[in-house]
Scaffold this active site. Structure first.
Site, PDB file in Angstrom:
ATOM      1  N   LEU A  80      41.004  15.448  -4.488  1.00 52.72           N
ATOM      2  CA  LEU A  80      40.948  16.884  -4.787  1.00 52.72           C
ATOM      3  C   LEU A  80      39.529  17.410  -4.804  1.00 52.72           C
ATOM      4  CD1 LEU A  80      43.874  17.319  -7.285  1.00 52.72           C
ATOM      5  CD2 LEU A  80      43.604  18.339  -5.020  1.00 52.72           C
ATOM      6  N   HIS A  96      44.686   5.900 -21.942  1.00 49.41           N
ATOM      7  CA  HIS A  96      45.754   6.896 -22.070  1.00 49.41           C
ATOM      8  C   HIS A  96      46.895   6.337 -22.924  1.00 49.41           C
ATOM      9  CE1 HIS A  96      48.722   9.861 -21.040  1.00 49.41           C
ATOM     10  NE2 HIS A  96      47.908  10.485 -20.225  1.00 49.41           N
ATOM     11  N   ARG A 131      44.101  12.254 -26.379  1.00 42.36           N
ATOM     12  CA  ARG A 131      44.475  10.908 -25.946  1.00 42.36           C
ATOM     13  C   ARG A 131      43.797   9.800 -26.745  1.00 42.36           C
ATOM     14  NH1 ARG A 131      44.427  12.315 -19.490  1.00 42.36           N
ATOM     15  NH2 ARG A 131      46.316  13.570 -19.619  1.00 42.36           N
ATOM     16  N   GLU A 163      35.737  13.147 -10.407  1.00 42.21           N
ATOM     17  CA  GLU A 163      35.711  12.092 -11.427  1.00 42.21           C
ATOM     18  C   GLU A 163      34.498  11.178 -11.268  1.00 42.21           C
ATOM     19  OE1 GLU A 163      39.487  10.056 -12.002  1.00 42.21           O
ATOM     20  OE2 GLU A 163      38.541   8.538 -13.264  1.00 42.21           O
ATOM     21  N   ARG A 189      38.316  13.097 -22.265  1.00 41.90           N
ATOM     22  CA  ARG A 189      38.803  14.218 -21.452  1.00 41.90           C
ATOM     23  C   ARG A 189      40.155  14.688 -21.974  1.00 41.90           C
ATOM     24  NH1 ARG A 189      42.458  14.735 -17.433  1.00 41.90           N
ATOM     25  NH2 ARG A 189      42.652  12.512 -16.930  1.00 41.90           N
ATOM     26  N   LEU A 203      41.849  17.619 -12.927  1.00 44.62           N
ATOM     27  CA  LEU A 203      42.137  18.366 -11.703  1.00 44.62           C
ATOM     28  C   LEU A 203      41.357  19.671 -11.721  1.00 44.62           C
ATOM     29  CD1 LEU A 203      46.001  17.819 -11.395  1.00 44.62           C
ATOM     30  CD2 LEU A 203      44.141  16.408 -10.545  1.00 44.62           C
TER      31      LEU A 203
HETATM   32  C1  LIG Z   1      48.560   8.392 -12.780  1.00 49.59           C
HETATM   33  C2  LIG Z   1      47.564   9.482 -13.003  1.00 49.59           C
HETATM   34  C3  LIG Z   1      47.975  10.748 -13.364  1.00 49.59           C
HETATM   35  C4  LIG Z   1      47.045  11.762 -13.580  1.00 49.59           C
HETATM   36  N1  LIG Z   1      47.498  13.007 -13.927  1.00 49.59           N
HETATM   37  C5  LIG Z   1      46.591  13.994 -14.112  1.00 49.59           C
HETATM   38  C6  LIG Z   1      47.027  15.306 -14.439  1.00 49.59           C
HETATM   39  O1  LIG Z   1      48.213  15.577 -14.561  1.00 49.59           O
HETATM   40  N2  LIG Z   1      46.092  16.261 -14.609  1.00 49.59           N
HETATM   41  C7  LIG Z   1      44.754  16.013 -14.474  1.00 49.59           C
HETATM   42  O2  LIG Z   1      43.952  16.929 -14.628  1.00 49.59           O
HETATM   43  N3  LIG Z   1      44.322  14.773 -14.136  1.00 49.59           N
HETATM   44  C8  LIG Z   1      45.203  13.768 -13.945  1.00 49.59           C
HETATM   45  N4  LIG Z   1      44.751  12.523 -13.606  1.00 49.59           N
HETATM   46  C9  LIG Z   1      43.343  12.334 -13.277  1.00 49.59           C
HETATM   47  C10 LIG Z   1      43.058  12.863 -11.873  1.00 49.59           C
HETATM   48  O3  LIG Z   1      44.146  12.568 -11.036  1.00 49.59           O
HETATM   49  C11 LIG Z   1      41.798  12.280 -11.254  1.00 49.59           C
HETATM   50  O4  LIG Z   1      40.744  12.336 -12.155  1.00 49.59           O
HETATM   51  C12 LIG Z   1      41.411  13.076 -10.020  1.00 49.59           C
HETATM   52  O5  LIG Z   1      42.502  13.203  -9.139  1.00 49.59           O
HETATM   53  C13 LIG Z   1      40.235  12.451  -9.302  1.00 49.59           C
HETATM   54  O6  LIG Z   1      39.993  13.193  -8.137  1.00 49.59           O
HETATM   55  P1  LIG Z   1      38.738  12.900  -7.239  1.00 49.59           P
HETATM   56  O7  LIG Z   1      38.834  13.808  -6.070  1.00 49.59           O
HETATM   57  O8  LIG Z   1      37.507  12.939  -8.048  1.00 49.59           O
HETATM   58  O9  LIG Z   1      38.906  11.379  -6.763  1.00 49.59           O
HETATM   59  P2  LIG Z   1      40.120  10.611  -6.003  1.00 49.59           P
HETATM   60  O10 LIG Z   1      41.359  11.401  -5.922  1.00 49.59           O
HETATM   61  O11 LIG Z   1      40.160   9.264  -6.624  1.00 49.59           O
HETATM   62  O12 LIG Z   1      39.610  10.487  -4.527  1.00 49.59           O
HETATM   63  C14 LIG Z   1      38.624   9.567  -4.163  1.00 49.59           C
HETATM   64  C15 LIG Z   1      38.381   9.695  -2.677  1.00 49.59           C
HETATM   65  O13 LIG Z   1      37.240   8.932  -2.346  1.00 49.59           O
HETATM   66  C16 LIG Z   1      37.502   8.095  -1.244  1.00 49.59           C
HETATM   67  N5  LIG Z   1      36.596   6.963  -1.380  1.00 49.59           N
HETATM   68  C17 LIG Z   1      36.329   6.218  -2.473  1.00 49.59           C
HETATM   69  N6  LIG Z   1      35.351   5.346  -2.198  1.00 49.59           N
HETATM   70  C18 LIG Z   1      34.998   5.534  -0.921  1.00 49.59           C
HETATM   71  C19 LIG Z   1      34.023   4.945  -0.074  1.00 49.59           C
HETATM   72  N7  LIG Z   1      33.203   4.001  -0.492  1.00 49.59           N
HETATM   73  N8  LIG Z   1      33.966   5.375   1.216  1.00 49.59           N
HETATM   74  C20 LIG Z   1      34.786   6.365   1.668  1.00 49.59           C
HETATM   75  N9  LIG Z   1      35.686   6.984   0.888  1.00 49.59           N
HETATM   76  C21 LIG Z   1      35.789   6.556  -0.380  1.00 49.59           C
HETATM   77  C22 LIG Z   1      38.973   7.808  -1.306  1.00 49.59           C
HETATM   78  O14 LIG Z   1      39.432   7.441  -0.038  1.00 49.59           O
HETATM   79  C23 LIG Z   1      39.502   9.168  -1.785  1.00 49.59           C
HETATM   80  O15 LIG Z   1      39.627  10.013  -0.688  1.00 49.59           O
HETATM   81  C24 LIG Z   1      45.680  11.499 -13.423  1.00 49.59           C
HETATM   82  C25 LIG Z   1      45.253  10.220 -13.071  1.00 49.59           C
HETATM   83  C26 LIG Z   1      46.182   9.213 -12.884  1.00 49.59           C
HETATM   84  C27 LIG Z   1      45.703   7.844 -12.577  1.00 49.59           C
END
Ligand SMILES: Cc1cc2nc3c(=O)[nH]c(=O)nc-3n(C[C@H](O)[C@H](O)[C@H](O)COP(=O)(O)OP(=O)(O)OC[C@H]3O[C@@H](n4cnc5c(N)ncnc54)[C@H](O)[C@@H]3O)c2cc1C
Length: 670
Positions: free
Chosen positions: A43, A266, A337, A453, A463, A469
């Protein structure tokens, strides 16, 4: 180097607007000559890539999955916060700001959190415009529910699949730009290091995970959006592939790493079932809107349940201990949490746990079935409904709200949660720590940004639910696209960055040497063998409760595991092919360093705050007796670590936190 958070001057509610009005812009024609690398398309990265491309920059986006749609963000269940006050329950930007700072136990940067609250409403508008199907109420307006640590309902949701729907929105926005040629998408590519030229981030070295080819990519700025490092514990609710490699590699190239010990455990996850499990499953916090948490009041009942001689439904109301409602009457089951997790651990440690391992508590919907069922009977004009009828009507409402979560639970545990309470236990879920960034979301390396994150973020030491999100999308859609322009305005005459420089040669060689080592090491143990060992030390000694003795032991033990890893790791397969063991080896090598810094940070912070609970720092008397005790006099700072070789040699830099708009208070949910 002195840390400069670059927080603009002025009243908190005006900082962001005034700042945006004054920063330098890049004109549309010049944007066409500027390249930006975005690593990660969850995201945070997906929204950033789409927005930067829409603005006119040339974006190269990278992810290790076969499509951005499969980022870990897709797993997010419960919802996303925004201060829209649609429920008319008194919400405001200030309240969201206040709740987040308090929820984070007063360990976040005020100015960033206020900005987050300010843009939260825009996120919802943006996502609705993209077609994200948020839940709606009877009248067709967007519906809200409540999450832990707040007294209003401000969480927008799409059943239990909010992350998936939001990601489809961001991915559609990306796809539009991919089709226009403004985003060049590199699926199945893993960034293995960053390249600096004259001190500025100017590119990355990536591995094509299908062919194994090592590639050079250059840009005027690099954005890291690679998610959190919860998998340092081996078992977590994170996706199996979630890792810290990109964040750790940039740390080793000069980006400070902040508050590594702030981790969220959590409270509502499906309990561990045994030693051969590879991941844990979350049961969304939204369930605590309607589920009540309890354990038996009497030890003999708990024991009978553990031995399979008694069922929870056979325990009468008066013999149940709804311990969150008892201890925290103001917030009840919706305490934050960290508080809920510690309370579950306390009951289980005292012997009241409810499964064979004694590590589980109940999440019970029986009261909600009756409450909703009674209401439905009235709405439907059913007079004198039977108890069974009421329960059936109530179950239908619960199914509408959380049906997919109930189904998931039943598939994993093989028990019907409509008939018997769910069992839950805390598990590692989210990391508040991460790469240190200033107000512009820039790391301590010029031109190197970190969002979502992966950065140390706005959540302080804990958090609040549904805020990850919000933060990821705020960073990607509404903050970075402004702040990065201020930096890039100096680059309009730079021209394309060449990749045939000695800086690229050197980093590429480092990457190749390391991969060669893994393939050629004649080791005896698999990568997972070491990862599991690390995870066990992290959970036992750097988990929900920490103390000096255990932290010191953890530091020594992790170092030993790391040394053993480099001697004895075995990676099958070859270099120039799809080789997931090789991918894992690099990631676990980084976790083995990060884990030690994590324990060092936890040892250094001799206070309890948020998810970081030091057994030495507990309130000894008064109304908060037994609760975590913060120490603002000595620890009201962000701990930003500078890499100096071994994790033991890392140097601590402190960003002192100022609280001008929120009074520092004891954090109470009673
Ligand atoms: C089960 C679960 C439920 C959740 N529910 C909620 C919720 O309801 N509400 C809320 O606010 N939060 C929720 N969270 C937390 C939230 O989902 C995450 O904090 C958030 O989605 C992280 O988004 P991000 O874009 O930072 O990273 P991510 O979605 O983890 O994306 C990481 C990206 O980096 C890429 N990547 C990683 N390393 C490399 C690399 N070395 N080279 C190339 N690409 C790489 C991956 O391919 C991916 O595209 C939840 C978490 C979990 C585990």
């Amino acid at each position: 180097m002195k840390l400069d958070s670059k927080v603009p001057k002025g009243p908190i509610a005006e900082k962001w607007t005034t700042y945006k009005d004054k920063i330098d812009l890049v004109n549309p024609a010049n944007k066409r000559n500027i390249d930006i690398i975005v690593v990660g398309t969850g995201l945070a990265g997906g929204s950033a890539a789409a927005t930067l491309a829409e603005l006119g920059y040339n974006v190269k986006a990278f992810c290790y999955q076969d499509s951005p749609r499969r980022a870990h963000s897709i797993a997010a269940q419960g919802g996303i916060n925004a201060a829209k006050n649609y429920m008319g329950d008194g919400d405001s930007n200030y309240r969201l700001f206040y709740d987040t700072v308090k929820g984070g136990d007063y360990r976040s940067r005020e100015a960033n959190v206020h900005r987050l609250a300010e843009v939260s409403g825009n996120i919802i508008d943006q996502c609705v415009a993209q077609g994200v199907p948020f839940a709606r109420d009877y009248g067709g307006l967007l519906d809200n529910r409540s999450f832990g640590g707040v007294l209003v309902s401000r969480t927008f949701y799409a059943k239990g699949q909010t992350g998936q729907q939001l990601l489809l929105g961001a991915y559609s926005a990306m796809n539009r730009q991919i089709a226009r040629g403004k985003i060049e998408m590199f699926n199945r590519h893993e960034m293995l290091d960053v390249v600096k030229v004259d001190g500025k981030a100017r590119g990355i070295i990536a591995r094509d995970l299908i062919s194994g080819e090592i590639e050079r990519h250059s840009a005027h700025a690099v954005v890291i959006a690679t998610g959190g490092y919860g998998n340092v514990y081996f078992l977590s609710t994170n996706a199996m592939g979630s890792n810290a490699t990109a964040a750790w590699k940039i740390h080793k190239k000069g980006a400070y790493f902040a508050n590594p010990c702030y981790t969220q455990i959590h409270p509502t996850c499906i309990p561990r079932s045994g030693d051969y499990q590879s991941k844990l499953t979350l049961m969304s916090e939204s369930l605590r809107n309607d589920g009540r948490i309890w354990v038996p009041k009497h030890l003999e009942d708990a024991k009978a349940i553990q031995e399979g001689k008694l069922k929870p439904t056979q325990i009468p109301e008066e013999n149940r201990d709804y311990y969150l409602e008892r201890r925290y009457p103001a917030f009840g089951n919706l305490v934050p949490r960290d508080v809920a997790s510690r309370a579950a651990k306390e009951r289980c440690d005292a012997g009241y746990g409810v499964n064979a391992t004694g590590e589980a508590v109940y999440l019970d919907f029986a009261a909600a079935f009756v409450r909703y069922g009674t209401e439905q009977a009235k709405i439907k004009g059913i007079h004198n409904p039977s108890k069974e009828e009421i329960i059936k009507l109530g179950q239908a409402i619960i199914e509408e709200k959380y049906g997919n979560l109930f189904q998931m639970y039943e598939k994993i545990i093989a028990e019907n949660p409509y008939e018997t309470p769910m069992m839950i236990y805390p598990a590692t879920h989210y990391t508040m720590g991460g790469v240190w960034v200033d107000y512009n979301l820039m790391t301590t390396v010029p031109g190197l940004y970190c969002i979502g994150e992966a950065n140390f973020s706005d959540h302080g030491a804990n958090r609040l639910g549904a805020s990850a999100l919000m933060q990821g999308l705020a960073d990607g859609y509404f903050v970075l696209p402004y702040t990065i322009g201020d930096y890039l305005s100096d680059d309009i005459r730079t021209g394309a960055i060449p990749t045939d420089s000695h800086e690229f040669d050197e980093v590429e060689k480092e990457v190749k040497d390391r991969l060669d080592f893994f393939i050629n090491n004649e080791g005896t143990h698999s990568v997972d063998y070491f990862h599991k060992k690390l995870g066990k030390v992290m959970w036992d000694k750097v988990g929900m409760a920490r103390n000096e003795k255990h932290l010191k032991e953890a530091i020594t033990e992790i170092k030993k595991i790391r040394e053993n890893f480099w001697k004895n790791v075995k990676v099958p397969g070859g270099l120039n092919e799809f080789n997931q063991e090789l991918e894992k080896a690099g990631r676990v090598a980084d976790f083995l360093e990060l884990g030690e810094l994590f324990a060092k940070d936890a040892l250094d912070r001799n206070e309890s705050c948020g998810g970081h609970f030091r057994e030495e720092s507990v309130e000894k008397s008064g109304p908060q007796k037994g609760e975590a005790k913060r120490n603002d006099k000595d620890y009201a700072y962000v701990a930003a670590w500078e890499y100096k070789g071994e994790p033991a040699d890392a140097i601590l830099h402190k960003e002192e936190l100022e609280f001008k708009d929120i009074e520092l208070k004891t954090r109470s949910y009673k």
